[in-house]
Enzyme design. Sequence first.
Site, mmCIF file in Angstrom:
data_model
loop_
_atom_site.group_PDB
_atom_site.id
_atom_site.type_symbol
_atom_site.label_atom_id
_atom_site.label_comp_id
_atom_site.label_asym_id
_atom_site.label_seq_id
_atom_site.Cartn_x
_atom_site.Cartn_y
_atom_site.Cartn_z
ATOM 1 N N ARG A 24 -4.096 2.032 11.055
ATOM 2 C CA ARG A 24 -4.710 1.768 12.380
ATOM 3 C C ARG A 24 -4.842 2.911 13.149
ATOM 4 N NH1 ARG A 24 -6.134 -2.052 9.770
ATOM 5 N NH2 ARG A 24 -5.974 -4.306 10.136
ATOM 6 N N ILE A 28 0.754 -1.153 -0.005
ATOM 7 C CA ILE A 28 0.077 -0.002 -0.049
ATOM 8 C C ILE A 28 0.908 1.062 0.093
ATOM 9 C CG2 ILE A 28 -1.848 1.315 1.372
ATOM 10 C CD1 ILE A 28 -2.685 -1.310 2.327
ATOM 11 N N ASP A 66 -8.709 7.950 8.050
ATOM 12 C CA ASP A 66 -9.861 6.889 7.769
ATOM 13 C C ASP A 66 -9.988 5.784 8.929
ATOM 14 O OD1 ASP A 66 -11.832 5.678 5.706
ATOM 15 O OD2 ASP A 66 -10.363 3.718 5.821
ATOM 16 N N CYS A 121 1.849 1.248 8.312
ATOM 17 C CA CYS A 121 2.520 0.044 9.121
ATOM 18 C C CYS A 121 1.638 -0.470 9.823
ATOM 19 C CB CYS A 121 3.704 0.859 10.085
ATOM 20 S SG CYS A 121 3.001 2.095 10.967
ATOM 21 N N PRO A 122 1.587 -1.627 10.157
ATOM 22 C CA PRO A 122 0.754 -2.517 11.192
ATOM 23 C C PRO A 122 0.893 -2.051 12.573
ATOM 24 C CG PRO A 122 2.679 -3.861 10.551
ATOM 25 C CD PRO A 122 2.924 -2.677 9.579
ATOM 26 N N HIS A 131 -13.564 4.494 7.963
ATOM 27 C CA HIS A 131 -13.049 3.155 7.603
ATOM 28 C C HIS A 131 -13.402 2.625 6.509
ATOM 29 C CE1 HIS A 131 -10.673 -0.327 9.897
ATOM 30 N NE2 HIS A 131 -10.433 -0.305 8.711
ATOM 31 N N GLU A 134 -13.632 2.183 16.914
ATOM 32 C CA GLU A 134 -14.600 2.342 16.192
ATOM 33 C C GLU A 134 -15.817 1.297 16.444
ATOM 34 O OE1 GLU A 134 -11.089 3.001 12.624
ATOM 35 O OE2 GLU A 134 -12.238 0.906 12.804
#
Length: 326
Positions: A244, A164, A268, A215-216, A292, A273
């Site tokens: 995230r 991404i 986003d 990044c995760p 999201h 959430e």
Amino acid sequence: MSTPNIVILDAQTFHFPDKTPWAPIEKLGHVTIHDRTESAPAVITERCRDAQIVLTNKVPFDRETLAGLPGLKLISMLATGYNVIDIEAATEHGITVCNAPSYGTSCVAQHTVALMLELCNRVGEHAESVRRGDWVRSPDIVYWLQAPRELAGLTIGLIGLGEIGRGVAERLRPFGCEFIAYTPSRRNGPDWPEFSWASSVEEVFERADIVSLHCPQTADNAGFVNATRLSRMKRGSFIVNTARGTLINEHDLAAALRNGPLAGAALDVVAHEPMLPDNPLRTLDNAFITPHLAWASEPSRLRLIEINAANIAAFLSGKPQNVVNG
């Protein structure tokens, strides 16, 4: 394994008006579909009690939940991220966990660029102004709430350079941007004269006009976008997050948007959430937040189901793929 019981816990986002999206999964076992599932261990355990295979997007599986499901053999993620699963506990219980890589690369990269363009051009804000009648009442043929800002010449800071992050850079390159990226492994860096690696996360925050997170979420980076790092950014800079929400300390970001140095943020994702009513970013004029949906194009969602079907078929054949805990 004989014909398995497959439980889908949060299918609500996969409804299509003219398609039966779960057909590839239904060929592989007895399927039970739940649109939504409460994130309580007792509820999850009850719904998955007889399942050998579970598909989840955001419904969490902690140690307690996993311990109560001795028949569970496979969790296949309706997502790329798998931070909702206690991976250590799943491994201890002999449960294979698979994810779905690459299904939404194009969609998320496109949405990231859209958020950057909104920060620079405020298209939505100006369209709403015209809708209110501001142009009708204007004495001049042109007005702006914020003068457009050109991407040409801006430095885009990418934290994370997987598919991404690289996709974002490829889409922005024709605009004439410069790029600086940080990732511990320095993998997949493009061989472009306008691209360079940063020696630290801090260097990205200091040099970039727009910082974009790709990044995760890990145990080590929760809230790493904090007051200290935000204070290093250029005055008038932007931050974008389609990764995230928990990567950002939202109170620190709100302060940087109110008092500087940031001119705007486009997100986003948020830490909790659906968004809580007291989220400090919700009512700020210079925070642009979408719910999201960066991943949610129809082709992207259909690819996600196909990857999960392939994950299940591979597992049933004894050759699991996309395994994240083994």
